[in-house]
Design a protein around this motif. Structure first.
Motif, PDB file in Angstrom:
ATOM      1  N   GLU A  49       0.823  -1.213   0.000  1.00 13.59           N
ATOM      2  CA  GLU A  49       0.000   0.000   0.000  1.00 13.59           C
ATOM      3  C   GLU A  49       0.858   1.265   0.000  1.00 13.59           C
ATOM      4  OE1 GLU A  49      -2.329  -1.019   3.338  1.00 13.59           O
ATOM      5  OE2 GLU A  49      -3.564  -2.401   2.177  1.00 13.59           O
ATOM      6  N   VAL A  50       1.954   1.226   0.716  1.00 11.11           N
ATOM      7  CA  VAL A  50       2.880   2.366   0.704  1.00 11.11           C
ATOM      8  C   VAL A  50       3.440   2.532  -0.711  1.00 11.11           C
ATOM      9  CG1 VAL A  50       5.116   3.207   1.548  1.00 11.11           C
ATOM     10  CG2 VAL A  50       3.489   2.167   3.147  1.00 11.11           C
ATOM     11  N   GLN A  52       2.138   1.525  -3.527  1.00 14.44           N
ATOM     12  CA  GLN A  52       1.083   1.937  -4.455  1.00 14.44           C
ATOM     13  C   GLN A  52       0.873   3.454  -4.376  1.00 14.44           C
ATOM     14  OE1 GLN A  52      -2.877   0.491  -3.616  1.00 14.44           O
ATOM     15  NE2 GLN A  52      -3.569   0.919  -5.698  1.00 14.44           N
ATOM     16  N   TYR A  53       0.816   3.989  -3.160  1.00 17.11           N
ATOM     17  CA  TYR A  53       0.641   5.435  -3.005  1.00 17.11           C
ATOM     18  C   TYR A  53       1.805   6.202  -3.641  1.00 17.11           C
ATOM     19  CZ  TYR A  53       0.307  10.037  -0.844  1.00 17.11           C
ATOM     20  OH  TYR A  53       0.258  11.396  -0.635  1.00 17.11           O
ATOM     21  N   CYS A  57       1.624   8.712  -6.918  1.00 16.00           N
ATOM     22  CA  CYS A  57       2.143  10.086  -6.836  1.00 16.00           C
ATOM     23  C   CYS A  57       3.185  10.329  -7.923  1.00 16.00           C
ATOM     24  CB  CYS A  57       2.751  10.360  -5.466  1.00 16.00           C
ATOM     25  SG  CYS A  57       1.544  10.559  -4.150  1.00 16.00           S
ATOM     26  N   THR A 137       2.689  12.524   3.500  1.00 18.43           N
ATOM     27  CA  THR A 137       1.928  12.937   2.331  1.00 18.43           C
ATOM     28  C   THR A 137       2.903  13.521   1.318  1.00 18.43           C
ATOM     29  OG1 THR A 137       1.507  15.156   3.194  1.00 18.43           O
ATOM     30  CG2 THR A 137      -0.164  13.492   3.648  1.00 18.43           C
ATOM     31  N   PHE A 159      -7.050   7.829  -8.234  1.00 21.36           N
ATOM     32  CA  PHE A 159      -6.159   8.581  -7.360  1.00 21.36           C
ATOM     33  C   PHE A 159      -6.526  10.062  -7.425  1.00 21.36           C
ATOM     34  CE2 PHE A 159      -1.912  10.433  -6.335  1.00 21.36           C
ATOM     35  CZ  PHE A 159      -1.817   9.891  -5.071  1.00 21.36           C
TER      36      PHE A 159
END
Length: 193
Positions: A49-50, A52-53, A57, A137, A159
């Motif tokens: 998940e990290v 993927q984010y 981005c 973020t 996203f």
């Protein structure tokens, strides 16, 4: 926009983001694996998940770079209520005086990216007092028309971007990391505490 510049920049930001997470201990060090990049050991998250984010981005970063409308990327480590505790800033500015023949094989560029990673690792003492419930973020500074184009991009439909009103926040301290160039762009990297 030069596709080589976009590829090198996105790859560099990926390495920078993962290493920032490692050195700030936002996540346990056990979720990182070592890799070799820029002739040195760097760290990369194994958490899906990290990753993927970060990847989403970076896709947005690539789209902004293609349109030439990216002026700053901020990687913020956050504490309570997602309030930034420390900001890693990457300012980009197009160079008016670029010579295509200088560093044509990107040797100096790779040395500068390695120096950035080494500088980052030497600053770990600055990250010792971060809150236990830290998160992060990534903020992209672009113009409104480019933000609209990103929202209508089918590759980024899952996203959504959130517009942030112009906010200026005084940093108590600014620690420069490194100034360097990638092709025809100058980067100024620093930490705001």
């Amino acid at each position: 926009m030069d596709s080589c510049f976009i590829d090198v920049t996105v790859e560099f930001l990926s390495v920078a983001f993962h290493n920032i997470l490692y050195y700030t201990s936002v996540y346990p060090r056990s979720i990182f694996e070592t890799r070799r990049k820029y002739s040195m050991v760097v760290y990369h998250s194994t958490h899906p998940e990290v990753n993927q984010y970060i990847d989403l981005c970076l896709k947005s970063v690539a789209e902004c770079l293609k349109s030439g409308q990216l002026s700053r990327v901020v990687f913020a480590v956050t504490g309570e209520s997602h309030h930034p505790v420390i900001k890693f800033t990457f300012d980009l500015k197009k160079s008016d005086h670029f010579d295509e023949t200088v560093d044509a094989y990107l040797v100096q560029c790779e040395q500068n990216l390695r120096a950035f990673c080494l500088s980052l690792s030497s600053l770990t003492s600055k990250f010792k007092e971060l809150p236990e419930d830290s998160s992060f973020t990534i903020h992209l500074h672009t113009n409104e028309s480019n933000a609209v184009a990103l929202e209508t991009n089918p590759d980024l439909e899952d996203f959504p971007l959130v517009e942030v009103k112009e906010q200026t926040q005084e940093a108590e301290r600014i620690i420069p990391i490194r100034q360097f160039s990638i092709k025809n762009y100058n980067f100024d990297t620093y930490i705001g505490l």
